[in-house]
Scaffold this motif. Sequence first.
Motif, short mmCIF file in Angstrom:
data_model
loop_
_atom_site.label_atom_id
_atom_site.label_comp_id
_atom_site.label_asym_id
_atom_site.label_seq_id
_atom_site.Cartn_x
_atom_site.Cartn_y
_atom_site.Cartn_z
N MET A 1 9.22 1.28 -0.79
CA MET A 1 10.13 2.25 -0.18
C MET A 1 10.70 3.24 -1.21
SD MET A 1 12.05 -0.27 2.45
CE MET A 1 12.30 0.82 3.84
N MET A 2 10.02 3.37 -2.32
CA MET A 2 10.50 4.20 -3.41
C MET A 2 10.71 5.66 -2.99
SD MET A 2 8.62 4.90 -7.10
CE MET A 2 7.06 4.47 -6.40
N ARG A 3 11.77 6.25 -3.52
CA ARG A 3 12.00 7.69 -3.40
C ARG A 3 11.73 8.29 -4.77
NH1 ARG A 3 17.80 8.32 -0.29
NH2 ARG A 3 17.05 7.77 1.77
N PRO A 4 10.74 9.16 -4.88
CA PRO A 4 10.43 9.71 -6.20
C PRO A 4 11.55 10.59 -6.73
CG PRO A 4 9.06 10.73 -4.53
CD PRO A 4 9.87 9.67 -3.85
N SER A 5 11.78 10.51 -8.03
CA SER A 5 12.80 11.35 -8.66
C SER A 5 12.18 12.58 -9.33
CB SER A 5 13.61 10.54 -9.68
OG SER A 5 12.75 10.01 -10.67
N LEU A 6 10.85 12.63 -9.40
CA LEU A 6 10.18 13.78 -9.99
C LEU A 6 10.01 14.88 -8.94
CD1 LEU A 6 7.38 11.87 -11.93
CD2 LEU A 6 9.47 12.88 -12.88
N LYS B 1 -3.26 10.31 -3.17
CA LYS B 1 -4.03 9.12 -3.53
C LYS B 1 -3.31 7.90 -3.00
CE LYS B 1 -6.98 11.33 -6.18
NZ LYS B 1 -8.39 11.39 -5.98
N TYR B 2 -4.05 6.85 -2.74
CA TYR B 2 -3.47 5.60 -2.27
C TYR B 2 -3.64 4.54 -3.33
CZ TYR B 2 -3.18 7.70 2.33
OH TYR B 2 -2.87 8.52 3.38
N ILE B 3 -2.64 3.68 -3.44
CA ILE B 3 -2.72 2.54 -4.35
C ILE B 3 -2.33 1.28 -3.59
CG2 ILE B 3 -2.19 3.96 -6.39
CD1 ILE B 3 0.59 2.53 -6.39
N ALA B 4 -2.86 0.17 -4.06
CA ALA B 4 -2.45 -1.15 -3.57
C ALA B 4 -2.00 -1.92 -4.80
CB ALA B 4 -3.60 -1.85 -2.87
N ALA B 5 -0.95 -2.70 -4.64
CA ALA B 5 -0.41 -3.44 -5.79
C ALA B 5 -0.03 -4.85 -5.34
CB ALA B 5 0.82 -2.72 -6.35
N VAL C 1 6.14 10.00 -1.84
CA VAL C 1 5.63 8.64 -1.73
C VAL C 1 5.74 8.21 -0.28
CG1 VAL C 1 5.94 6.24 -2.44
CG2 VAL C 1 6.28 8.07 -4.11
N GLU C 2 4.66 7.69 0.27
CA GLU C 2 4.63 7.21 1.65
C GLU C 2 4.30 5.72 1.63
OE1 GLU C 2 1.81 7.61 5.62
OE2 GLU C 2 1.34 8.76 3.84
N CYS C 3 5.13 4.95 2.29
CA CYS C 3 4.89 3.51 2.40
C CYS C 3 3.94 3.27 3.58
CB CYS C 3 6.20 2.76 2.62
SG CYS C 3 5.94 1.00 2.89
N VAL C 4 2.77 2.74 3.29
CA VAL C 4 1.84 2.34 4.34
C VAL C 4 2.11 0.89 4.73
CG1 VAL C 4 -0.60 2.03 4.94
CG2 VAL C 4 0.11 3.98 3.52
N GLY C 5 2.40 0.06 3.75
CA GLY C 5 2.71 -1.34 3.99
C GLY C 5 3.42 -1.94 2.80
N ILE D 1 0.87 -1.18 0.00
CA ILE D 1 0.00 0.00 0.00
C ILE D 1 0.90 1.23 0.00
CG2 ILE D 1 -1.87 1.25 1.14
CD1 ILE D 1 -2.34 -1.31 2.83
N LEU D 2 0.67 2.12 -0.96
CA LEU D 2 1.44 3.37 -1.05
C LEU D 2 0.51 4.57 -1.04
CD1 LEU D 2 3.93 2.67 -4.01
CD2 LEU D 2 4.43 2.70 -1.57
N GLY D 3 0.95 5.64 -0.41
CA GLY D 3 0.31 6.93 -0.54
C GLY D 3 1.18 7.78 -1.46
N ILE D 4 0.60 8.34 -2.49
CA ILE D 4 1.35 9.14 -3.46
C ILE D 4 0.74 10.54 -3.51
CG2 ILE D 4 2.09 9.36 -5.88
CD1 ILE D 4 1.79 6.30 -6.08
N THR D 5 1.57 11.55 -3.28
CA THR D 5 1.13 12.94 -3.28
C THR D 5 1.77 13.67 -4.45
OG1 THR D 5 1.03 12.87 -0.86
CG2 THR D 5 0.95 15.06 -1.89
N ASN D 6 0.93 14.33 -5.27
CA ASN D 6 1.46 15.06 -6.42
C ASN D 6 1.91 16.46 -6.00
OD1 ASN D 6 -0.80 16.78 -6.39
ND2 ASN D 6 -1.83 15.74 -8.06
#
Length: 171
Positions: free
Chosen positions: A105-110, A88-92, A115-119, A77-82
């Motif tokens: 645990m991604m660090r955005p390059s843009l 927005k949250y996504i599950a993959a 990006v926030e790791c929820v799980g 589960i990730l929280g992604i903020t533009n």
Amino acid sequence: IKCLHSVGYPLSNGRSDVPWPCNPEQTVITHFPENNEIISFGSGYGGNSLLGKKCFALRLGSILAKKEGWLAEHMLILGITNPAGVKKYIAAAFPSACGKTNLAMMRPSLPGWKVECVGDDIAWMRFDDNGVLRAINPENGFFGVAPGTSYATNPQAMETKKKKVPTATLR
């Protein structure tokens, strides 16, 4: 949930310890959802030996979820903020040992993105009364099968190891 685990490799009669103790010829992982019990023997894989992990959070969690109308899934589960501040949250869903923890645990390059790791492994999900899908991480901390993890492959994981982070207590 009552849990019992043994790697099935007793150190008796002068038997030497080994780096990865297990008993692959007699591995048994059994779940008894009707009694809320888990028994694991012979497995050295962390997802099995940490019985609260996959065995409860995913396997017995699936039984509870079916009875109660929610889902227990093998998902990050990730929280992604533009840059405008919209989150927005996504599950993959991905299989074990494929890089879910690295992605989580991604660090955005843009510039401006967060990006926030929820799980990083298991998600419990259900629809609320308004039809919105809600998700939580039932685990406390991270778990990863991470051979080869380094600052070159996952700097976020390496930095996380330096911090004092919560750990789960299995009882």
